[in-house]
Design an enzyme around this catalytic site. Structure first.
Site, PDB file in Angstrom:
ATOM      1  N   ALA A 153     -41.765  20.791 -28.199  1.00 33.17           N
ATOM      2  CA  ALA A 153     -41.487  21.453 -26.923  1.00 33.17           C
ATOM      3  C   ALA A 153     -42.773  21.752 -26.169  1.00 33.17           C
ATOM      4  CB  ALA A 153     -40.696  22.734 -27.154  1.00 33.17           C
ATOM      5  N   TYR A 154     -43.795  22.186 -26.890  1.00 37.36           N
ATOM      6  CA  TYR A 154     -45.086  22.471 -26.255  1.00 37.36           C
ATOM      7  C   TYR A 154     -45.697  21.195 -25.684  1.00 37.36           C
ATOM      8  CZ  TYR A 154     -49.967  23.925 -25.772  1.00 37.36           C
ATOM      9  OH  TYR A 154     -51.224  24.179 -25.294  1.00 37.36           O
TER      10      TYR A 154
END
Length: 245
Positions: A153-154
């Site tokens: 996600a990052y």
């Protein structure tokens, strides 16, 4: 107050590990600094005090990077104090680690708000306000290449930052403003070290050919290069990771 002919930078997240190193490096290059903070005014004022004690010029400016009105006010404050803005550095960001299958979607939304919307809002203000000869420097991550588990996600949020950075560089044709991104590798900051045991830290430190973690000052060197002498580098992602990727 400095003269309006001096170069001026606004550094989002300027009270953090990399942000503070960027502020202090740009100060040594005789650039006046707007030290941005989101919630910790005292920490930003510590950076301002250190810069002032070293003979530089700085003010603290607050605001949510994802709120266009608060960031417009932050730009206004820097312009009022120093006469304009020449450099914007977007170091503000958050990182939540989890496998994609189990990530809490509220955490995804928080990263999206700060990392994507925040960078977009600040870049939008910068595109409207920077003086000729200016530079916009956003922050990506080497994890867009490394594909480490739990960083999905990052890395996705930072891939979005790369996309908007490269397009904005083309959209500012004719304005003499460069737009680039710095993509650090593992860097010894509280954000990176949090939640990692020593074995994990040591493994990452030895992964790069230079066999150490990066330091905030290493990343600040790359930012200062793009903020100053690197006028022929535009629309690029500069990987500052010791050769890791």
């Amino acid at each position: 107050m400095t003269e309006s002919t001096n170069r001026v930078a606004l550094v989002t997240g300027g009270s953090g590990g990399i942000g503070r190193a960027v502020c202090e490096h740009l100060t040594r290059d005789r650039i006046a600094i707007g030290v941005h903070y989101a919630g910790n005014k005292a920490k930003a004022e510590e950076v301002v005090a250190a810069i002032t004690a070293a003979g530089g010029h700085a003010i603290a400016v607050g605001g949510d990077v994802a709120d266009e009105h608060e960031m417009a006010a932050a730009f206004d404050a820097v312009e009022q104090e120093f006469g304009g803005v020449d450099v914007v550095v977007n170091t503000a960001g958050i990182m939540v680690l989890s496998p994609i299958a189990t990530l809490n979607l509220d955490d995804l939304d928080r990263m999206h708000r700060t990392n994507i919307r925040g960078t977009f809002v600040v870049s939008q203000q910068a595109a409207r306000r920077l003086r000729r000869g200016g530079a916009i420097i956003n922050f990506s991550t080497s994890l867009t290449r490394l594909q480490f588990p739990a960083y999905g996600a990052y890395a996705a949020s930072k891939a979005a930052v790369e996309g908007m950075t490269l397009i904005l560089a083309r959209e500012l044709r004719g304005k003499d403003i460069t737009v680039n991104a710095v993509a650090p590798g593992p860097t010894a900051t509280p954000l990176f070290l949090e939640g990692k045991d020593q074995a994990a830290i040591d493994n990452l430190a030895h992964a790069a050919p230079l066999e150490r973690l990066g330091t905030p000052e290493d990343i600040a060197d790359a930012v200062a290069f793009l903020a100053g002498p690197a006028r022929w580098i535009n629309g690029q992602v500069l990987y500052a990771n010791g050769g890791l990727a």
